[in-house]
Motif scaffolding. Structure first.
Motif, PDB file in Angstrom:
ATOM      1  N   GLY A  33     -23.841   6.228  23.469  1.00  0.00           N
ATOM      2  CA  GLY A  33     -25.487   5.165  23.186  1.00  0.00           C
ATOM      3  C   GLY A  33     -25.639   5.717  24.948  1.00  0.00           C
ATOM      4  N   VAL A  34     -25.375   5.711  25.939  1.00  0.00           N
ATOM      5  CA  VAL A  34     -25.338   6.828  26.735  1.00  0.00           C
ATOM      6  C   VAL A  34     -26.606   7.941  26.964  1.00  0.00           C
ATOM      7  CG1 VAL A  34     -25.333   7.813  29.300  1.00  0.00           C
ATOM      8  CG2 VAL A  34     -23.513   5.890  28.577  1.00  0.00           C
ATOM      9  N   ALA A  35     -25.706   9.247  26.388  1.00  0.00           N
ATOM     10  CA  ALA A  35     -26.427  10.191  25.646  1.00  0.00           C
ATOM     11  C   ALA A  35     -28.170  10.229  24.844  1.00  0.00           C
ATOM     12  CB  ALA A  35     -25.699  11.037  24.768  1.00  0.00           C
ATOM     13  N   ALA A  36     -28.288   8.858  24.517  1.00  0.00           N
ATOM     14  CA  ALA A  36     -29.063   7.980  23.634  1.00  0.00           C
ATOM     15  C   ALA A  36     -30.357   7.578  24.719  1.00  0.00           C
ATOM     16  CB  ALA A  36     -29.425   7.279  22.906  1.00  0.00           C
ATOM     17  N   GLY A  37     -30.148   7.138  25.279  1.00  0.00           N
ATOM     18  CA  GLY A  37     -30.937   7.068  26.784  1.00  0.00           C
ATOM     19  C   GLY A  37     -30.905   5.880  27.019  1.00  0.00           C
ATOM     20  N   ARG A  38     -29.614   5.017  26.002  1.00  0.00           N
ATOM     21  CA  ARG A  38     -29.628   3.418  26.687  1.00  0.00           C
ATOM     22  C   ARG A  38     -28.480   3.633  28.221  1.00  0.00           C
ATOM     23  NH1 ARG A  38     -27.249   4.139  21.596  1.00  0.00           N
ATOM     24  NH2 ARG A  38     -28.762   3.021  19.708  1.00  0.00           N
ATOM     25  N   THR A  39     -29.120   2.645  28.991  1.00  0.00           N
ATOM     26  CA  THR A  39     -28.985   1.742  30.012  1.00  0.00           C
ATOM     27  C   THR A  39     -26.778   1.525  29.791  1.00  0.00           C
ATOM     28  OG1 THR A  39     -29.078  -0.672  29.839  1.00  0.00           O
ATOM     29  CG2 THR A  39     -30.565   0.939  30.927  1.00  0.00           C
TER      30      THR A  39
END
Length: 294
Positions: A33-39
């Protein structure tokens, strides 16, 4: 004692493996999730939604597990007695089916069926006992196959019940005896080729079916409640008949004899399940409370 240690060790390994997989899955979800740009907050919300979906998948597989016992039981010549999913129970009674509510701590459901008549001390037991695990495995494969034809997020939603179903099949199909009860695989193993155990299983199903229809233990045939000898009490399946004998004496209000039998059974190391031991101790406490001078 060594066998008990191996059983407890296997139980701990399986429990630890499930917990480790869940933790690893959560870590992977957060990292992706973090790698996909999500907070981080968005990722945690998504993880919470995944946990809710996982709970629904578990509920679905519990229902399918009990339906599996029903389907494979019918294929083996058993007759429907009752089916409980959570606290909702469908019971066969005189004149038809009735819906009831029953909550049993530590269980997600239960399928009770009336067994076929014993023939030369035998009856089909493997498919009925392993039917739940087989249904979990079959539906896990079906959900996984369907996921390849779907797009995200439907693909992920289809794979959740597949993963849960495979886990349920493993935990219920691989023979395992815990401190409380034996799983389906262990029941099938204990019944294989043992006529005394098969008869004990037959009696348990007959008693459970009649109780579900409201019949009391004291009104059932007395020969069903013969207490096994010391050797028989070492087998978890036949040991249950000793517990049933205590329950029947309690229902007959023969408290003195019931207390003596319960005390004798509790002194045995034997095959009495932990849950049954706890019930016997509770009944002994009740007898002590209602008996003057104790």
């Amino acid at each position: 004692m060594k066998k008990k240690r191996r059983t407890i060790r296997l139980q701990n390994v399986l429990t630890g493996a499930v917990a480790l997989l869940a933790a690893a899955g959560a870590a992977v979800c957060i990292a992706r999730g973090v790698a996909a740009g999500r907070t981080f907050a968005q990722t945690c919300l998504l993880l919470a939604l995944c946990c809710a979906a996982l709970a629904l998948a578990a509920a679905l597989q519990i229902a399918l597990h009990e339906v599996g016992h029903l389907v494979f039981g019918l294929l083996s010549g058993y007759r429907f007695s009752s089916l409980r999913i959570g606290s909702l129970m469908l019971v066969r009674e005189e004149g038809g089916l009735r819906l009831r509510r029953l909550c049993v701590a530590g269980t997600g459901g239960q399928c009770l069926m009336t067994p076929p008549a014993l023939r030369d001390g035998r009856m089909p037991v493997v498919l009925f006992n392993l039917g739940g695990a087989l249904m979990n495995l079959l539906t896990a494969g079906a959900f996984f196959a369907l996921s390849f034809a779907a797009r995200e997020p439907v693909r992920a939603l289809l794979r959740l019940p597949a993963i849960v179903g495979a886990a349920f099949a493993l935990l219920n199909g691989v023979p395992l005896r815990t401190d409380a009860l034996s799983n389906d695989g262990e029941n099938a193993r204990a019944l294989h080729g043992d006529r005394e155990a098969i008869r004990a299983f037959w009696v348990q199903l007959m008693v459970s079916g009649r109780m579900a229809r409201g019949e009391r233990l004291r009104d059932m045939p007395q020969d069903w409640f013969a207490v096994p000898d010391d050797a028989g009490m070492q087998n978890g399946m036949t040991a249950a008949l000793g517990v049933f004998a205590c329950n029947r004496l309690m229902d007959l209000h023969d408290f003195e004899e019931a207390d003596g039998l319960m005390a004798r059974l509790l002194r045995m190391g034997g095959g009495i399940a932990g849950l049954h031991r706890m019930m016997l101790r509770c009944d002994r406490l009740y007898v002590a409370l209602i008996t003057p001078g104790r």
